[in-house]
Scaffold this active site. Structure first.
Site, short mmCIF file in Angstrom:
data_model
loop_
_atom_site.label_atom_id
_atom_site.label_comp_id
_atom_site.label_asym_id
_atom_site.label_seq_id
_atom_site.Cartn_x
_atom_site.Cartn_y
_atom_site.Cartn_z
N GLU A 108 0.95 23.70 -23.55
CA GLU A 108 -0.18 24.57 -23.86
C GLU A 108 0.12 26.03 -23.55
OE1 GLU A 108 -4.02 21.66 -23.22
OE2 GLU A 108 -3.11 22.50 -21.42
N CYS A 358 -6.05 28.39 -14.19
CA CYS A 358 -4.91 28.07 -13.34
C CYS A 358 -5.02 26.65 -12.78
CB CYS A 358 -4.86 29.09 -12.19
SG CYS A 358 -3.50 28.84 -11.05
#
Length: 365
Positions: A108, A358
């Site tokens: 990704e 994150c």
């Protein structure tokens, strides 16, 4: 706490994608063009098209003779991956793409648009072998390294999207997607060189606007310093003490906190660049006042003014028992770190609701 996974430094031996133009440096491009029986100037022409005009399909390269476009495409521009899924949030300002490579591997990237900059967060590996228990990527294991071209194609795709959408320009590249960049060292360094090289040899993005993250592979940090690339180093520390870090960041069993900080100081000394310390704040795990004090003390002692702490409120991941610290605890942690003379801020978290923040990238789908 989840059962620990083994550390994996060497990617499984899987076939890498076919050679692509973006895998080649200037001399490699010249040799490849010669192999095709084309004049030497075509190498620069192709580089201008790829890095300057962001075109990866030779059939669209109008300054290339029509008779050779198909041959160039077959030899130098194979399809590496395609978008399997795209999802947006933040009113379209954050966009995550799930890429599927020709071998079925998935990874990704995330494009984030801000008022003053455009940042792409890219992957360097499919999965990750560092086994951090609070990170979805680390819990998924390592599938394989990405090639230099697969890394660069993420940058080109983001740049082209910004240009086509509203004439925007990519300003920042962060190696904070899937994978441990320094475990795919040679390909990542090659990609950084082409990201920062001026046209026609690269995308021309300032080295100061490129961030390479690591969980703390101390020898590789020193090696990166000696490359003199002058990119920003982001060290995922997450706690200042070895006892907890051995569990939170398993690579700490190989290189302890002091050794990693010593390598970070070497990086700062060689490059003159401030090191970014990434710290995911986890409720009742690493958010105690004494840890804030110890963090500030250690960082100030090792790095002086050449350090900044990015506090990251823990982003939720499927099945995790952990969550982010309460805001009052977060504010007190910041205050205590700053009291030790260390710059500290809370990161603006983007993409949480689409699992693009994150520690959330898992390449599912």
């Amino acid at each position: 706490m989840p059962n620990p996974l083994p550390l994996v430094f060497d990617a499984p031996r899987r076939a890498m994608p076919p050679r692509h133009f973006a895998d080649l440096d200037e001399s490699g491009r010249a040799a490849a063009v010669a192999e095709l029986g084309l004049p030497a100037f075509r190498a620069k022409q192709l580089a201008n098209q790829y890095y300057g005009r962001l075109i990866a399909d030779p059939t669209q390269m109008t300054d290339l003779p029509a008779a050779v476009r198909e041959r160039v495409a077959d030899a130098l521009f194979p399809t590496l991956f395609g978008a399997a899924r795209e999802i947006e949030c933040d009113s379209g300002e954050t966009r995550k793409v799930l890429w599927r490579a020709v071998d079925g591997t998935t990874f990704e990237s995330v494009l984030m648009r801000y008022p003053d900059r455009n940042t792409v967060c890219i992957s360097s590996q499919a999965g990750c072998g560092m086994a951090c228990p609070f990170c979805a990527t680390g819990q998924g294991g390592l599938k394989r390294n990405l090639s230099t071209a697969e890394i660069l194609e993420q940058v080109r795709a983001a740049s082209a999207e910004l240009r086509d959408r509203d004439g925007g320009r990519l300003s920042n590249v962060v190696f904070m997607g899937m994978g441990e960049p320094l475990a795919n060292y040679n390909r990542v360094v090659a990609a950084v060189r082409r990201i920062t090289a001026s046209s026609p040899n690269g995308f021309g993005i300032s080295a100061r606007s490129v961030t390479v993250s690591t969980v703390g592979l101390a020898p590789a940090i020193r090696k990166l310093a000696d490359e003199k690339l002058n990119v920003t180093l982001a060290l995922s520390l997450h706690t200042p003490d070895d006892e907890l870090r051995d569990t939170l960041v398993p690579v700490n069993n190989r290189w302890k906190v002091d050794e990693v900080l010593d390598a970070a100081r070497y990086y700062a000394d060689v490059t003159g660049r401030r090191v970014s310390i990434e710290y995911a704040l986890i409720r009742d795990v690493n958010d105690q006042p004494w840890r804030a004090d110890l963090l500030g003390k250690k960082l100030h002692g090792e790095l002086g003014p050449l350090v900044h702490v990015n506090l990251i409120p823990l982003n939720p991941t499927p099945g995790s028992e952990w969550d982010a610290s309460p805001k009052p605890v977060e504010r007190e942690f910041v205050r205590r770190v700053r009291a030790k003379g260390v710059s500290c801020t809370v990161r603006d978290t983007r993409g949480r609701e689409i699992a693009a923040a994150c520690g959330q990238l898992a390449a599912e789908g």
